[in-house]
Design a protein around this motif. Structure first.
Motif, PDB file in Angstrom:
ATOM      1  N   GLN A 124     113.270 119.097 106.850  1.00  0.00           N
ATOM      2  CA  GLN A 124     112.867 119.610 105.844  1.00  0.00           C
ATOM      3  C   GLN A 124     113.632 119.790 104.655  1.00  0.00           C
ATOM      4  O   GLN A 124     113.395 119.478 103.228  1.00  0.00           O
ATOM      5  CB  GLN A 124     112.155 121.182 106.206  1.00  0.00           C
ATOM      6  N   LYS A 125     114.965 119.936 104.833  1.00  0.00           N
ATOM      7  CA  LYS A 125     115.992 120.115 104.033  1.00  0.00           C
ATOM      8  C   LYS A 125     116.383 118.662 103.312  1.00  0.00           C
ATOM      9  O   LYS A 125     116.188 118.808 101.760  1.00  0.00           O
ATOM     10  CB  LYS A 125     117.279 120.607 104.535  1.00  0.00           C
ATOM     11  N   LEU A 126     116.148 117.866 103.842  1.00  0.00           N
ATOM     12  CA  LEU A 126     116.088 116.168 103.115  1.00  0.00           C
ATOM     13  C   LEU A 126     115.158 116.223 102.292  1.00  0.00           C
ATOM     14  O   LEU A 126     115.135 115.599 101.134  1.00  0.00           O
ATOM     15  CB  LEU A 126     116.393 115.234 104.059  1.00  0.00           C
ATOM     16  N   VAL A 127     113.708 116.630 102.803  1.00  0.00           N
ATOM     17  CA  VAL A 127     112.539 116.217 101.872  1.00  0.00           C
ATOM     18  C   VAL A 127     112.508 116.946 100.594  1.00  0.00           C
ATOM     19  O   VAL A 127     112.461 116.616  99.572  1.00  0.00           O
ATOM     20  CB  VAL A 127     111.208 116.656 102.847  1.00  0.00           C
ATOM     21  N   ASP A 128     113.000 118.451 100.643  1.00  0.00           N
ATOM     22  CA  ASP A 128     113.191 119.176  99.604  1.00  0.00           C
ATOM     23  C   ASP A 128     114.034 118.720  98.495  1.00  0.00           C
ATOM     24  O   ASP A 128     114.026 118.624  97.392  1.00  0.00           O
ATOM     25  CB  ASP A 128     113.613 120.728 100.040  1.00  0.00           C
ATOM     26  N   ARG A 129     115.336 118.043  99.244  1.00  0.00           N
ATOM     27  CA  ARG A 129     116.615 117.779  98.541  1.00  0.00           C
ATOM     28  C   ARG A 129     115.677 116.526  97.480  1.00  0.00           C
ATOM     29  O   ARG A 129     116.087 116.165  96.291  1.00  0.00           O
ATOM     30  CB  ARG A 129     117.623 117.086  99.008  1.00  0.00           C
ATOM     31  N   ILE A 130     115.182 115.573  98.211  1.00  0.00           N
ATOM     32  CA  ILE A 130     114.224 114.170  97.630  1.00  0.00           C
ATOM     33  C   ILE A 130     113.380 114.604  96.518  1.00  0.00           C
ATOM     34  O   ILE A 130     113.636 113.974  95.523  1.00  0.00           O
ATOM     35  CB  ILE A 130     113.882 113.227  98.629  1.00  0.00           C
ATOM     36  N   ARG A 131     112.676 115.574  96.974  1.00  0.00           N
ATOM     37  CA  ARG A 131     111.626 116.050  95.996  1.00  0.00           C
ATOM     38  C   ARG A 131     112.239 116.658  94.684  1.00  0.00           C
ATOM     39  O   ARG A 131     111.557 116.373  93.684  1.00  0.00           O
ATOM     40  CB  ARG A 131     110.648 117.044  96.835  1.00  0.00           C
TER      41      ARG A 131
END
Length: 322
Positions: free
Chosen positions: A98-105
């Motif tokens: 989730q942290k990676l998804v949020d960073r990319i978003r």
């Protein structure tokens, strides 16, 4: 042709009237797709970043820097993976999906903001700001809903598959791994032509006595994937004087499908990629007025390969069609 290797050192930038001739798989693909696009990419845009460049060079360079949603996504994913690996090697910590998804978003949103609210900044410094093709050519402050939905669905898939990937599992046993720093590869020369080498990840598996070249993919598999990795293997073999191709593993990690594919290289693969290079350089020379200076013909002598679906995605459609 004899192959030689070079590590680029610091040098003073020199403004030249024509670019240096270089080669890569992507440059070859551009030429095969459309010579006119190739001419804009590698010749007309040359020096377009300079304040005193002519208006066509500046405009073409600006268009060259356009990106689209899929390309921006791929670029951000590659950068994120690099940062995660570097962080893990220092701290042994793995961020959550989730942290990676949020960073990319967040970075995707920044690209949208650049495109819709900072066009004047991109216009002056196109290398430092994002302009999305979809925004630029539609002249609307919104993206196609089907595209945004597709990217949204890919976010979690790509990061989940990365964290589960064979390569990331290997990295989590660092006592068996020796990494090759990206600074150790720059380019190689075949004859007088510079071939740039951009590898996503290279490491040595000490237990198996293997060198592993990894390429992360955020798109579908293509016929060029093997050639690209064979080119990297050719470089690695020469750079580190590896005595056998059996010691080199080339691996594509397909992040959307969630699988990896390894290729067993042989001497024919290396011959094929060198033959591809020779054929490609010969084709490129057809568009040169002076081969020694790498001076191109006029852009109207680079033919257009018109296909509606390709032209619609091209950065230079306004130059071709007004």
């Amino acid at each position: 042709m004899p192959l030689s290797l070079h590590i680029r050192s610091d040098y003073m930038f020199e403004v030249k009237p024509h670019p240096e001739l270089s080669w890569s798989i992507s440059r070859h693909k551009t030429l095969m797709e459309c010579p006119r696009k190739y001419g804009y990419d590698y010749y007309v845009s040359h020096n377009g970043w300079l304040r005193d460049a002519d208006s066509l060079a500046r405009h073409t360079y600006r268009l060259k820097k356009l990106t689209n949603l899929e390309m921006l996504f791929g670029s951000i994913v590659h950068d994120t993976i690099y940062q995660v690996i570097q962080h893990f090697l220092k701290t042994r910590q793995i961020p959550s999906e989730q942290k990676l998804v949020d960073r990319i978003r967040q970075q995707l949103n920044q690209g949208f903001i650049d495109s819709t609210r900072r066009e004047h900044l991109w216009h002056d410094k196109p290398k430092h700001y994002t302009m999305l093709h979809e925004i630029y050519y539609s002249q609307q402050d919104k993206l196609p809903p089907n595209k945004t939905a597709k990217i949204q669905s890919r976010l979690g898939t790509a990061m989940n598959n990365f964290l589960k990937s064979q390569t990331f599992q290997d990295i989590q046993t660092p006592e068996n791994i020796r990494f090759v720093a990206s600074e150790d590869f720059r380019y190689m020369m075949i004859g007088d032509v510079k071939i740039y080498i951009v590898m996503d990840l290279v490491y040595r598996d000490i237990n198996q006595d293997k060198w592993v070249i990894v390429d992360w993919k955020t798109g579908k598999a293509s016929a060029e994937d093997r050639n690209q990795l064979a080119l990297y293997a050719l470089y690695l073999k020469q750079r580190y004087q590896i005595d056998s191709l059996d010691k080199i593993v080339i691996r594509n990690e397909y992040l959307l499908e969630g699988y990896h594919k390894e290729h067993a290289l042989n001497a024919t693969d290396l011959i094929n990629v060198q033959n591809l290079f020779g054929m490609s350089i010969q084709e490129m020379s057809h568009y040169l007025a002076d081969v020694e200076k790498n001076e191109p013909l006029s852009i109207d002598q680079f033919p257009k390969y018109q296909e509606d679906h390709k032209c619609a995605r091209c950065n230079y459609q306004e130059l071709c069609f007004g």
